[in-house]
Scaffold this motif. Structure first.
Motif, short mmCIF file in Angstrom:
data_model
loop_
_atom_site.label_atom_id
_atom_site.label_comp_id
_atom_site.label_asym_id
_atom_site.label_seq_id
_atom_site.Cartn_x
_atom_site.Cartn_y
_atom_site.Cartn_z
N ALA A 1 7.94 9.77 7.17
CA ALA A 1 8.26 9.01 8.71
C ALA A 1 6.94 9.22 9.27
O ALA A 1 6.93 8.65 10.68
N ASP A 2 6.04 9.72 9.13
CA ASP A 2 4.65 9.89 9.91
C ASP A 2 4.17 8.51 10.02
O ASP A 2 4.11 7.59 9.24
N LEU A 3 3.24 8.59 11.10
CA LEU A 3 2.92 7.25 11.32
C LEU A 3 1.51 7.09 10.36
O LEU A 3 1.04 7.99 9.76
N VAL B 1 9.64 0.41 3.93
CA VAL B 1 9.51 1.15 2.91
C VAL B 1 10.26 2.31 2.66
O VAL B 1 10.99 2.68 1.67
N ARG B 2 10.50 3.06 3.76
CA ARG B 2 11.22 4.21 3.78
C ARG B 2 12.81 3.86 3.65
O ARG B 2 13.59 4.61 2.82
N LEU C 1 0.88 -1.24 0.19
CA LEU C 1 -0.12 0.06 0.09
C LEU C 1 0.77 1.37 0.15
O LEU C 1 0.68 2.06 -0.76
N PHE C 2 1.92 1.31 0.89
CA PHE C 2 2.63 2.69 1.02
C PHE C 2 3.47 2.94 -0.13
O PHE C 2 3.72 3.99 -0.62
N TRP C 3 3.98 1.44 -0.66
CA TRP C 3 4.86 1.75 -1.93
C TRP C 3 3.98 2.26 -3.07
O TRP C 3 4.49 3.34 -3.68
N GLN D 1 17.55 3.91 0.02
CA GLN D 1 18.78 3.19 -0.52
C GLN D 1 18.41 2.86 -1.92
O GLN D 1 19.36 2.16 -2.72
N GLY D 2 17.55 3.42 -2.69
CA GLY D 2 17.25 3.11 -3.99
C GLY D 2 16.92 1.81 -4.41
O GLY D 2 17.26 1.37 -5.54
#
Ligand SMILES: [Zn+2]
Length: 366
Positions: free
Chosen positions: A58-60, A91-92, A49-51, A97-98
């Protein structure tokens, strides 16, 4: 505000100590496996989902997303929140790191104090890892202390309230205890040194300390027995690295990326040799980074380019000056152990406060 927060996070040192749960009874083991499986699937769901949203902040995670995961996998809100946080971090860091979208390979879940209580246990086990619900199953996992964990506790590392629960690639269940300590301030007094390492010669410091030479000899005898090799080498190199005296060192400089040395004299096939050398360097760098953190030594990563072919005395760079294990300068005649020469070059980068040799005004390519 944000900066202060980040600052306070940086000040804690954390170490993990893994304890395998070989004696866990079958019923509890099945419960733990099922729980890990569900967490794994939920983390992967959140990662995707995040991706997809390109949410690398960095938020919750927002409550709406948390609820979607909660309902889909039958979790509590609290557990879904913790797993979403785990996914967010993956994800972050992958994005930073590419790398590509992370695949959650490991079945590992970090349990905060809402889910778990740690207690000393009397009897044949040392610890009771008490899972207390909130989405985690309610059960008590007995665990034995290990020498590794006991060493941390004896060295004054308090046990954190967080515990990691997981399953390794051989499907063995484990608990990872976390110990933490405040990071000491960086030293203001002491020398700057360079460190060179390769798996033929071990670790060489610019102040002439050398450790781990015997590890290479042992590696040569390992060839066929791949299975236990890494654990044995880790213990050997760890033992050797402990001999390093960094008490007078303020700043330590090591190479950012290991140049690959493909010696023809090794008994290993070339690719294995190379892989082993990469792996060993990464392991040593990790170990040294942790040690530096604990001692308040500033660790700086330097450009590896030309460190082995530049004369640490006259700054002329010439491939021909490097003859096997020796460095024999074709220009000024300086003769020195090749690894010590490389370590001295790294030291000079640290003293000059630059990243690579080309930034030194006196450096020249011959
Ligand atoms: Zn020279």
């Amino acid at each position: 505000m944000k900066k202060a927060h980040r600052h306070s996070q940086v000040k804690m040192m954390r170490r993990a100590s893994r304890v395998y749960l070989n004696e866990l009874n079958a019923g509890k083991a099945a419960t733990v496996r099922e729980f890990l499986h569900r967490c794994h699937d939920a983390v992967q769901y959140f990662v995707d989902l995040f991706w997809q949203r390109e949410d690398f902040s960095a938020d919750l995670a927002d409550l709406d997303t948390v609820h979607r995961g909660r309902d889909r996998f039958g979790l509590t809100t609290r557990l879904a929140q913790a797993l979403a946080k785990q996914a967010k971090e993956m994800v972050r860091s992958a994005q930073a790191q590419g790398k590509r979208r992370p695949k959650v390979r490991q079945h590992t879940v970090t349990l905060y104090s809402h889910f778990v209580k740690l207690e000393r246990f009397d009897g044949s086990f040392d610890w009771a890892v008490r899972l207390i619900g909130s989405g985690a199953p309610r059960l008590v996992i007995p665990a034995k202390s290990t020498a590794h964990l006991n060493r941390f506790l004896a060295d004054g590392w308090p046990m954190a309230k967080t515990v990691r629960l997981g399953r390794d690639h051989r499907k063995r269940l484990f608990v990872e205890f976390i110990v933490e300590k405040r990071r000491p301030p960086l030293k203001t007094q002491g020398s700057t040194e360079g460190m060179d390492s390769n798996y033929k010669k071990g670790v060489v410091l610019s102040d002439q300390q050398m450790v781990g030479q015997e590890v290479y000899e042992r590696i040569q005898t390992f060839t066929k027995r791949q299975k236990n090799t890494k654990a044995e080498i880790k213990s050997l190199i760890g033992h050797a690295l402990k001999q390093l005296d960094l008490s007078g060192v303020k700043k330590l400089c090591i190479e950012n990326l290991k140049r690959v040395r493909c010696g023809t004299g090794g008994k290993f096939p070339r690719t294995l040799n190379r892989r082993m050398s990469h792996w060993l360097y990464a392991y040593i760098a990790d170990w040294v980074a942790r040690r530096c953190e604990e001692l308040g030594v500033r660790l700086e990563w330097k450009n590896p380019a030309y460190t082995s072919t530049t004369c640490s005395l006259c700054d002329r760079c010439d491939r021909r000056s490097r003859v096997g294990d020796r460095f024999q300068c074709r220009h000024c005649g300086f003769s020195i152990d090749a690894d010590l020469n490389a370590a001295l070059n790294l030291k000079r980068l640290g003293e000059a406060g630059v990243y690579g040799l080309r930034s030194l005004p006196s450096w020249s390519f011959v």
